[in-house]
Design an enzyme around this catalytic site. Structure first.
Site, short mmCIF file in Angstrom:
data_model
loop_
_atom_site.label_atom_id
_atom_site.label_comp_id
_atom_site.label_asym_id
_atom_site.label_seq_id
_atom_site.Cartn_x
_atom_site.Cartn_y
_atom_site.Cartn_z
N GLN A 8 4.52 -3.78 -5.50
CA GLN A 8 5.85 -3.52 -4.84
C GLN A 8 5.85 -2.21 -4.27
OE1 GLN A 8 6.19 -4.17 -8.59
NE2 GLN A 8 7.44 -6.09 -8.60
N HIS A 33 -0.13 -10.24 -3.46
CA HIS A 33 -0.89 -9.53 -2.68
C HIS A 33 -1.49 -10.83 -1.88
CE1 HIS A 33 -1.34 -5.49 -5.10
NE2 HIS A 33 -0.34 -5.51 -4.45
N THR A 34 -1.90 -10.26 -0.55
CA THR A 34 -2.67 -11.40 0.26
C THR A 34 -3.96 -10.89 0.62
OG1 THR A 34 -0.52 -12.62 1.01
CG2 THR A 34 -2.71 -12.74 2.58
N THR A 37 5.10 -14.15 -2.99
CA THR A 37 5.73 -14.55 -4.39
C THR A 37 6.90 -15.54 -4.23
OG1 THR A 37 4.85 -12.71 -5.47
CG2 THR A 37 6.46 -14.17 -6.68
N LYS A 67 -0.67 -3.32 10.00
CA LYS A 67 0.16 -4.14 11.06
C LYS A 67 0.49 -3.57 12.14
CE LYS A 67 1.94 -7.98 8.20
NZ LYS A 67 2.75 -8.83 7.76
N ASP A 82 5.15 -5.22 0.06
CA ASP A 82 4.85 -6.04 1.20
C ASP A 82 3.84 -5.05 2.39
OD1 ASP A 82 5.96 -8.28 -0.05
OD2 ASP A 82 7.86 -7.53 0.84
N GLY A 125 -2.93 -5.30 -0.56
CA GLY A 125 -4.16 -6.14 -1.10
C GLY A 125 -5.13 -6.05 -0.01
N GLY A 133 8.53 -16.66 -1.03
CA GLY A 133 8.59 -17.52 0.04
C GLY A 133 9.79 -17.10 0.79
N ARG A 152 12.27 -15.01 3.18
CA ARG A 152 11.99 -14.37 4.48
C ARG A 152 12.50 -12.98 4.40
NH1 ARG A 152 14.70 -15.85 10.37
NH2 ARG A 152 14.17 -13.86 11.51
N ARG A 153 11.64 -12.10 4.64
CA ARG A 153 11.71 -10.71 4.67
C ARG A 153 12.68 -9.90 5.69
NH1 ARG A 153 5.28 -9.98 4.15
NH2 ARG A 153 5.14 -10.67 2.02
#
Length: 432
Positions: free
Chosen positions: A224, A41-42, A300, A331, A13, A17, A302, A304-305
């Site tokens: 990953q 990937h977003t 993938t 980020k 994450d 992407g 949903g 929460r991380r």
């Protein structure tokens, strides 16, 4: 031209992407080399359109690029067809997507066994996505898997499925008290699905090596992250494949001497999904801030991380095991408005301090982060396009991370969009 590997340097994450999308317009091939639809990937296009990809390489959104699902990937045919339809319905040209004949197919019994095993494990479960990825890789190693090329030979396919279900049905019925699967139905369903992708099956190894010989650039895209690698990650809380740079050669059929650049994707803080050790994890309002501001929910699953501060110990580890030549820091904009930004520079384990990754998982579970406090910044940096556009304290943060991570930060993400990127060093030009 040499090949370029793009890998996640944390627990996934990280924004791979976005990096692939940024480079996609300047490469001729993008290859997914491992994993399955257990990762996402977003990609956000300049138009603002948002695409979530799970199996198909991010380069599919760049016209003219040939995309390959490599031999190291495990493919759920239903997910593949659904993802293709979703892209085509939105006007994306998927005609240049190819699939390695040697990639393994994820079968219905893989999903069934994955789900019931996870429930059976209860509190001892690893936290899989329940999509059958692990069981499919198990069959690959056990030499009883179904490969993409098998759909081209109906008799061979039927024989392989029947042989596999002789054992799988025993597991489902006698251990988990579930219904047996009918081999004929499994084969019939797969052959129906294969009609939607058999024209894409190719000798990917040959095509990729021919492309490199012809001077074209190949981007190898991992899913990953390093700490989820089955060999080099926080085992057993890992995936079932090798997202590290070493897996790129194996999962694509490109020789390791063809690879010149290893681009590590590194989030400006740290996240992970699922169970396992996470030394810098936050349980206070700072963790809540990172989660909310960073939109930290799995593409993938949903889920929460879990969120924490930047961990230089795992970054240095990723640099070492991957041979990372450059970093893409993503980020950075999420950290704006923080008075101070702690950075983990080492661990304390049983009263002893270390700056390196612990050798055992039990040590990592006991590791307490040693922080260095860096001054924060208040300015909105989402419009910055040059390094000097950043506030001085944001620049200092990047330079400090570059120093303690052990590789230069060549690109910086200041927002989700393709154009919200600062390029300090042109990776393609300098590594050509």
């Amino acid at each position: 031209m040499p090949a370029i590997v793009l890998i996640g340097a944390q627990w996934g994450d990280e924004g791979k992407g976005k990096a692939t999308d940024l480079l996609g317009g300047r490469v001729q091939w993008v290859v997914r080399y491992q994993g399955g639809n257990n990762a996402g990937h977003t990609v956000v296009l300049p138009s603002g359109e948002n695409f979530a990809l799970h199996l198909i390489p991010s380069g599919v959104l760049t016209p003219g690029v040939t995309n390959v699902i490599g031999n190291g990937v495990v493919i759920d045919p239903g997910v593949l067809l659904s993802e293709l339809k979703g892209l085509e319905d939105r006007g994306v040209d998927t005609s240049k997507l190819l699939i390695s004949a040697d990639a393994h197919l994820l079968m219905p019994y893989h999903v069934a066994i994955d789900k019931v095993t996870e429930r059976y494990m209860g509190s001892k479960k690893i936290g899989t996505t329940g999509r059958g990825i692990g069981p499919c890789y198990q069959d690959k190693v056990a030499r009883m898997g179904i490969r993409v090329a098998d759909v081209l030979d109906t008799d061979q396919l039927a024989h392989k499925v029947e042989a596999a279900l002789e054992f799988k049905n025993q597991v489902l019925v006698k251990i988990y008290n579930r219904k047996a699967l009918d081999p004929d139905q499994v084969v019939e369903s797969l052959l129906e699905q294969a009609e939607g992708f058999r024209h894409r099956i190719a000798d990917a190894r040959l095509l990729l090596n021919n492309a490199l010989e012809a001077g074209e650039t190949v981007l190898l895209e991992g899913s990953q992250g390093t700490l989820l690698d089955v060999d080099h990650g926080t085992y057993p809380y890992v995936t079932s494949s090798n997202p590290t740079a070493g897996g790129a050669a194996v999962g694509s059929g490109i020789g390791p001497t063809r690879i010149r650049t290893v681009l590590g994707i590194l989030k400006a803080y740290t996240t992970r999904v699922g169970s396992g050790p996470f030394p810098t994890e936050l349980f206070d309002e700072s963790g809540e801030y990172l989660s909310k501001t960073g939109g930290e929910f799995g593409v993938t699953t949903g889920r929460r991380r879990r969120c924490g501060w930047f961990d230089a110990v795992i970054a240095r580890y990723a640099t070492r095991v991957n041979g990372i030549t450059d970093y893409f820091l993503t980020k950075l904009d999420v950290l704006s408005s923080l008075e101070t930004v702690p950075v983990c520079v080492g661990y304390e384990i049983d009263g002893k301090r270390t700056s390196e990754m612990p050798m055992t998982q039990s040590d990592l579970c006991r590791a307490k982060p040693v922080y260095e406090e860096l001054p924060g910044w208040w300015e909105d940096i989402s419009a910055a396009r040059e390094f000097d556009d950043l506030p001085a304290k944001a620049r200092d943060y990047v330079l400090r991370l570059e120093e303690i991570a052990g590789a230069p930060v060549s690109c910086i993400g200041v927002g989700p969009g393709r154009d919200q990127t600062i390029v300090r060093r042109d990776i393609l030009q300098e590594r050509a």
